[in-house]
Write a protein that holds these residues in place. Sequence first.
Motif, short mmCIF file in Angstrom:
data_model
loop_
_atom_site.label_atom_id
_atom_site.label_comp_id
_atom_site.label_asym_id
_atom_site.label_seq_id
_atom_site.Cartn_x
_atom_site.Cartn_y
_atom_site.Cartn_z
N GLU A 97 16.05 -9.22 1.48
CA GLU A 97 14.86 -9.03 1.76
C GLU A 97 14.19 -9.65 3.02
O GLU A 97 12.98 -9.71 3.22
CB GLU A 97 13.93 -9.03 0.54
CG GLU A 97 14.22 -8.42 -0.66
CD GLU A 97 13.29 -8.20 -1.57
OE1 GLU A 97 12.36 -9.00 -1.69
OE2 GLU A 97 13.13 -7.45 -2.52
N GLU A 98 14.91 -10.12 3.84
CA GLU A 98 14.80 -10.99 4.81
C GLU A 98 13.76 -10.27 5.90
O GLU A 98 12.81 -10.72 6.31
CB GLU A 98 15.89 -11.57 5.56
CG GLU A 98 16.74 -12.44 4.63
CD GLU A 98 17.92 -12.96 5.47
OE1 GLU A 98 18.44 -12.28 6.46
OE2 GLU A 98 18.73 -13.83 5.06
N ALA A 99 13.99 -8.90 6.13
CA ALA A 99 13.03 -8.56 7.05
C ALA A 99 12.14 -7.28 6.38
O ALA A 99 11.57 -6.45 7.03
CB ALA A 99 14.06 -7.60 7.87
N THR A 100 11.91 -7.56 5.29
CA THR A 100 10.76 -6.52 4.36
C THR A 100 9.71 -6.96 4.58
O THR A 100 9.42 -8.47 4.10
CB THR A 100 11.30 -6.57 2.75
OG1 THR A 100 12.67 -6.24 2.77
CG2 THR A 100 10.59 -5.93 1.95
N LEU A 101 8.52 -6.05 4.86
CA LEU A 101 7.34 -6.45 4.79
C LEU A 101 6.65 -5.69 3.47
O LEU A 101 7.05 -4.66 3.21
CB LEU A 101 6.78 -6.11 6.12
CG LEU A 101 7.26 -6.55 7.37
CD1 LEU A 101 6.52 -6.08 8.59
CD2 LEU A 101 6.94 -8.13 7.36
N GLU A 102 5.63 -6.33 2.94
CA GLU A 102 5.13 -5.70 1.71
C GLU A 102 3.46 -5.67 2.24
O GLU A 102 2.93 -6.62 2.19
CB GLU A 102 5.44 -6.49 0.61
CG GLU A 102 4.79 -5.79 -0.84
CD GLU A 102 5.31 -6.83 -2.03
OE1 GLU A 102 4.97 -6.19 -3.14
OE2 GLU A 102 6.00 -7.62 -1.97
N THR A 103 2.78 -4.63 1.59
CA THR A 103 1.58 -4.57 1.49
C THR A 103 1.16 -3.57 0.45
O THR A 103 1.85 -2.94 -0.30
CB THR A 103 0.98 -3.93 2.98
OG1 THR A 103 -0.61 -4.31 2.98
CG2 THR A 103 1.64 -2.49 3.17
N THR A 104 -0.32 -3.54 0.36
CA THR A 104 -0.79 -2.80 -0.83
C THR A 104 -1.68 -1.56 -0.17
O THR A 104 -2.52 -2.19 0.85
CB THR A 104 -1.49 -3.30 -2.03
OG1 THR A 104 -0.69 -4.29 -2.48
CG2 THR A 104 -2.08 -2.29 -3.00
N VAL A 105 -1.54 -0.59 -0.29
CA VAL A 105 -2.56 0.62 0.15
C VAL A 105 -3.21 1.26 -0.88
O VAL A 105 -2.84 1.63 -2.14
CB VAL A 105 -1.65 1.85 0.64
CG1 VAL A 105 -2.35 2.89 1.48
CG2 VAL A 105 -0.60 1.08 1.85
N MET A 106 -4.84 1.42 -0.75
CA MET A 106 -5.63 1.88 -1.55
C MET A 106 -5.85 3.23 -1.07
O MET A 106 -6.47 3.34 0.36
CB MET A 106 -6.84 0.68 -1.62
CG MET A 106 -6.47 -0.49 -2.29
SD MET A 106 -7.76 -1.53 -2.26
CE MET A 106 -8.60 -0.90 -3.67
N VAL A 107 -6.08 4.18 -1.82
CA VAL A 107 -6.47 5.61 -1.58
C VAL A 107 -7.51 6.04 -2.63
O VAL A 107 -7.52 5.70 -3.66
CB VAL A 107 -5.28 6.50 -1.58
CG1 VAL A 107 -4.28 6.14 -0.51
CG2 VAL A 107 -4.57 6.39 -2.84
N PRO A 108 -8.43 6.84 -1.90
CA PRO A 108 -9.48 7.19 -2.96
C PRO A 108 -8.94 8.50 -3.65
O PRO A 108 -8.16 9.22 -3.31
CB PRO A 108 -10.67 7.67 -2.04
CG PRO A 108 -10.00 8.17 -0.82
CD PRO A 108 -8.81 7.09 -0.81
N VAL A 109 -9.28 8.58 -5.13
CA VAL A 109 -9.01 9.69 -5.96
C VAL A 109 -10.43 10.32 -6.51
O VAL A 109 -11.15 9.72 -6.87
CB VAL A 109 -8.08 9.21 -7.10
CG1 VAL A 109 -7.80 10.37 -7.97
CG2 VAL A 109 -6.95 8.55 -6.79
N TYR A 110 -10.24 11.56 -6.12
CA TYR A 110 -11.51 12.33 -6.15
C TYR A 110 -11.22 13.41 -7.76
O TYR A 110 -10.60 14.49 -7.36
CB TYR A 110 -11.87 13.09 -5.26
CG TYR A 110 -12.38 12.59 -4.12
CD1 TYR A 110 -13.35 11.95 -3.73
CD2 TYR A 110 -11.36 12.22 -2.85
CE1 TYR A 110 -13.72 10.97 -2.76
CE2 TYR A 110 -11.65 11.68 -1.83
CZ TYR A 110 -12.75 10.91 -1.76
OH TYR A 110 -13.06 10.20 -0.65
N ALA A 111 -11.54 12.67 -8.74
CA ALA A 111 -11.07 13.60 -9.92
C ALA A 111 -12.33 14.13 -10.76
O ALA A 111 -13.34 13.31 -10.82
CB ALA A 111 -10.25 12.65 -10.75
#
Length: 77
Positions: free
Chosen positions: A63-77
């Motif tokens: 995982e040496e070159a692995t970047l991690e992030t969290t993406v938030m998306v709106p959900v219209y339910a």
Amino acid sequence: MKTLSYRVLLREEPEGGYTVTVPTLPGCITYGDTIPDAVAMAKEAIELYLESLIAHGEEIPTEEATLETTVMVPVYA
């Protein structure tokens, strides 16, 4: 001998327990009844996965070159 580090993802299951996946090791999936059990099972699964790669002369992913992030998306339910 060197030590490698892998991220594991634990997902609580509706029927109980936790499914564990290892994103860097495709198909490396296990399960545990509790979080500590799931983490122990993940360690064992990773060790077996890596042993299999070595036995087949395949490269060990890291995982040496692995970047991690969290993406938030709106959900219209």
